[in-house]
Design an enzyme around this catalytic site. Sequence first.
Site, mmCIF file in Angstrom:
data_model
loop_
_atom_site.group_PDB
_atom_site.id
_atom_site.type_symbol
_atom_site.label_atom_id
_atom_site.label_comp_id
_atom_site.label_asym_id
_atom_site.label_seq_id
_atom_site.Cartn_x
_atom_site.Cartn_y
_atom_site.Cartn_z
ATOM 1 N N VAL A 194 0.801 -1.223 0.000
ATOM 2 C CA VAL A 194 0.000 0.000 0.000
ATOM 3 C C VAL A 194 0.839 1.280 0.000
ATOM 4 C CG1 VAL A 194 -0.224 0.294 2.505
ATOM 5 C CG2 VAL A 194 -2.133 0.943 1.003
ATOM 6 N N TYR A 195 2.156 1.164 0.230
ATOM 7 C CA TYR A 195 3.023 2.362 0.215
ATOM 8 C C TYR A 195 3.292 2.778 -1.225
ATOM 9 C CZ TYR A 195 4.228 0.836 5.008
ATOM 10 O OH TYR A 195 4.200 0.432 6.328
ATOM 11 N N SER A 196 2.913 3.968 -1.741
ATOM 12 C CA SER A 196 2.339 5.062 -0.979
ATOM 13 C C SER A 196 1.079 5.585 -1.682
ATOM 14 C CB SER A 196 3.377 6.168 -0.844
ATOM 15 O OG SER A 196 3.950 6.413 -2.148
ATOM 16 N N GLU A 247 4.800 1.707 -4.873
ATOM 17 C CA GLU A 247 5.967 2.515 -5.214
ATOM 18 C C GLU A 247 7.187 2.125 -4.387
ATOM 19 O OE1 GLU A 247 2.441 4.512 -6.767
ATOM 20 O OE2 GLU A 247 2.915 3.840 -4.736
#
Length: 317
Positions: free
Chosen positions: A52-54, A64
Amino acid sequence: MEKRRLGRSDLMVSSLCLGGNVFGWTADEATSFKVLDAYTDAGLNFIDTADVYSTWVPGHQGGESEAIIGKWMKARGNRDRLVIATKVGSEMGPGQKGLSKSYIRSAVEASLRRLQTDYIDLYQSHRDDLDTPQQETLGAYEELIRDGKVRAIGASNFTAERLRQALEISAELGLPRYESLQPKYNLSDRPEYEADLEPLCRREEIGVIPYYGLASGFLTGKYRSDADFGKSVRGGRMAAYLDDRGRRILAALDAVAARKNATPAPIALAWLMARPGITAPIASATSVDQIRDLVQATEVRLDNDDIQELDQASDPS
């Protein structure tokens, strides 16, 4: 450099874990490569990220951070010397979240592609999923471990009760068990972990890898007045920490740091490292200088008086 066993797994990790949440966010690719180089050059091997980053950055879709780490590992040819942890379960987009078997099978393939690797050392349930039976989630992980795509599994942001239930299911059905827990825990944020999670993890030999080890930067000592809140994108969170207790914590960190010829950040992390049950606190960095500062935490040795001073200053009662 000291290595510690993560839970009952065969993963041996450094006592400081590098957080990858900033990669592709406040650290661009070139800066991220420099930070990763400095961290591994210091003899450390444990890197934590999440699919889930970012997503919170305008124009980003998630992944990413994983992609940057993957490019770096490929460029350096060092995959076999690292312990890579990532997570699944947080919302990546409409219908893309949770811990169902079908979603985990899809999400792990995406993470493997971004990381440019055949396996993930530690695959973690990022957030509990009350809509999916834990047996289904653990069964999905069993298949991934059997297929060689995952070595061990961990949990993040679980309550003590839900973690206990997961451990019981694993024991009863012979499924893989969560070998680690990633809770929010630091000198400033103590009660939630210490009340119920700490005794459970110590009893069950769960490796604890707390996030926000520096309380979003508060424990670096950078934020000492309202005027300091504008120093970073995280500054807005500091008002919750900068009260009378927060000032006592900073004063104690200053005192211990002066005795150890260090800065507050490594002292705050060394306090976590010294606490029974903690395997490796997680801290992120956006510059090589910050990495050098954080690495000091692995070299500092706090004595009983140091720990007592920090304990008393941060006592939440």
